[in-house]
Scaffold this active site. Structure first.
Site, PDB file in Angstrom:
ATOM      1  N   LYS A   1     -63.310  43.834  17.668  1.00  0.00           N
ATOM      2  CA  LYS A   1     -62.743  43.217  18.872  1.00  0.00           C
ATOM      3  C   LYS A   1     -63.780  42.326  19.557  1.00  0.00           C
ATOM      4  CE  LYS A   1     -60.455  44.671  23.205  1.00  0.00           C
ATOM      5  NZ  LYS A   1     -60.060  45.881  23.975  1.00  0.00           N
TER       6      LYS A   1
ATOM      7  N   SER B   1     -56.272  50.961  25.769  1.00  0.00           N
ATOM      8  CA  SER B   1     -56.318  49.685  25.053  1.00  0.00           C
ATOM      9  C   SER B   1     -56.454  49.784  23.551  1.00  0.00           C
ATOM     10  CB  SER B   1     -57.449  48.813  25.604  1.00  0.00           C
ATOM     11  OG  SER B   1     -57.113  48.337  26.880  1.00  0.00           O
TER      12      SER B   1
ATOM     13  N   SER C   1     -55.423  46.272  25.250  1.00  0.00           N
ATOM     14  CA  SER C   1     -56.078  44.980  25.089  1.00  0.00           C
ATOM     15  C   SER C   1     -56.643  44.744  23.684  1.00  0.00           C
ATOM     16  CB  SER C   1     -57.222  44.848  26.109  1.00  0.00           C
ATOM     17  OG  SER C   1     -58.226  45.841  25.868  1.00  0.00           O
TER      18      SER C   1
END
Length: 465
Positions: A78, A177, A153
């Site tokens: 990420k 997330s 996220s």
């Protein structure tokens, strides 16, 4: 019985010479080129780095010197975590495109394990919400239905994993997330006990909410990846009291009679489609486990985490220079505006209640039940054309995941396919802090039960050529 992880299977194939890390890396890069435009999971793909790492891995296998079960296994990271040589943009136009000088400690451990880095995955600006859309990189769509969001996220990590792009996607989770997009995309998301995987740099303003965790297609792969990243590190003081996860975490013996707690009033939160799948799951799980209703303040926990999380986001925004502040997403500024009015008395009250609820939940999870079970999400993935307010108010449609950021316990989201259901739902299994083995054992049991009814067409696997 548990579902074997893809990493171990790939590792064994490498050792037997049936396929090579370079062949797999090339197949993965080709698949990214074909599939990523439909979902926007990646912000950076580095063919040269991936192939260089794959060649080094292939040479180790030829010498019978593989570094372990992640050697040669493709992963994604990420874009909130530093990878040496790649920029960390965090979905924001306010950040620098200069390459990071060194790896985050979790990334460094993955590098040392021999994993092959494919690239970095999308995140909303500063990872602030449960959908993945940002001013810098746009919207990440759901591979199961591109008219819907992937969640966030860590939406890019989940979308990539669901498409078979990488065996492991590394994400971060401060209110769900990792688990939100895993549930929406039909994959596994694992948030270990707080402090198990060191945070680097340590996010001092986020009230001990953030965790690093893997998104995978099997519980076994999630357990393996987390074990590689786990272990104390000096610059994260919270990690020093934690022991490393055993890399055999997914092979924990099955609990003889799992005691499952379900929060009272939970069904009132659920959309009809999710409610039907939830009741179906409970009916199957109850055949092997005892299920009891427990009193847990779900809504209050969500609201406490929302306020504390908002304060962390406000601090992140405050670090943006005045000349770049206009580049921040308007919705982010709206999200942090209310928390800037909190008083010292408000903060003391929030922290006191947080500690009370965490102690209450830990007592339940030690004395009364082994795990707490909820749907990961109360709804199906939001439509891509959902009003902007739905994205900004994401805590309103995310009641269950924040509880385990508040309490620091491990939580795993496992996909469950109900008969006739178009979308899987996620089932969240949470345990007391430090009892990751219990959470993984319960998640493995549920994964095995659910796999019997998983549609064959949903069995995504890694692209190997």
């Amino acid at each position: 019985m548990s579902i074997d992880g893809e990493a171990i299977r790939l590792h064994e194939r490498y050792k037997r010479g049936e396929v090579s890390p370079v062949e797999v890396a090339r197949a993965q890069l080709g698949a990214i080129g074909r599939l990523n435009p439909g979902v926007n999971a990646f912000v950076l793909v580095d063919d040269c780095v991936a192939l260089e790492m794959a060649r080094a891995s292939e040479a180790r296998y030829r010498r019978s010197e593989a570094l372990g079960p992640l050697d040669g296994v493709p992963i994604t990271i990420k874009d909130t975590l530093n990878v040496a040589g790649w920029p960390t943009r965090r979905g924001s136009r306010t950040t620098s495109d200069a390459p990071a000088p060194r790896d985050a400690v979790s990334v460094a451990r993955l590098r040392t394990s021999g994993a092959v880095f494919l690239g970095k995955t999308t995140t909303p600006e500063f990872a602030w919400k449960g959908l993945t859309e940002s001013p810098l990189h746009g919207v990440t769509l759901n591979p199961l239905d591109p008219t819907r969001h992937a969640g966030g996220s860590s939406g890019g990590a989940a979308a990539a994993t669901a498409l078979g792009l990488g065996v492991v996607g590394i994400g971060t989770d401060a209110a769900g997330s990792v688990r939100i997009p895993a549930a929406f995309c039909g994959v596994v998301g694992y948030k270990p006990t707080f402090g198990t995987i060191p945070l680097d740099p340590y996010p001092a303003a986020f009230w001990q909410l953030p965790h690093i965790g893997p998104i995978t297609r099997t519980v076994a792969d999630a357990a393996l990846a987390a074990s590689v990243m786990s272990g104390a590190f000096g610059s994260d003081w919270t990690s020093l009291a934690r022991t490393s996860l055993d890399n055999r975490l997914s092979k924990q013996p099955r609990l003889p009679k799992l005691r499952i707690g379900v929060p009272a009033g939970l069904a009132n939160h659920l959309d009809p489609v999710v409610k039907r799948a939830w009741e179906d799951a409970l009916s199957v799980i109850a055949e092997d486990s005892s299920i009891a209703t427990v009193e847990v303040p779900i809504d209050e926990s969500r609201d406490i985490v929302g306020a504390l999380y908002g304060l962390g986001c406000a601090y992140a925004a405050s670090q943006v220079s005045e000349e770049k502040r206009a580049d921040l997403h308007d919705a982010l500024l709206e999200f942090i505006e209310p928390v800037q009015r909190l008083t010292a008395e408000d903060l003391l009250r929030l922290q006191r209640r947080r500690e009370e609820i965490a102690s209450q939940l830990s007592a339940i999870l030690i004395d009364d039940v082994d795990v707490l079970l909820t749907p990961t999400m109360p709804c199906l993935p939001l439509r891509a054309d959902a009003p902007a307010a739905a994205a900004a108010d994401w805590f309103e449609w995310c009641p269950f995941t924040p509880l385990f950021n508040l309490s620091h316990g491990p939580a795993v989201s496992v996909p469950w396919h109900s008969e006739g259901g178009i979308f899987p739902i996620g089932l969240q299994v949470g345990a007391a802090p430090g009892r990751d083995g219990v959470a993984i054992a319960a998640a493995t049991m549920i994964e095995t039960l659910g796999d019997r009814r998983r549609p064959a067409r949903s069995r995504a696997s890694i692209h190997v050529g």
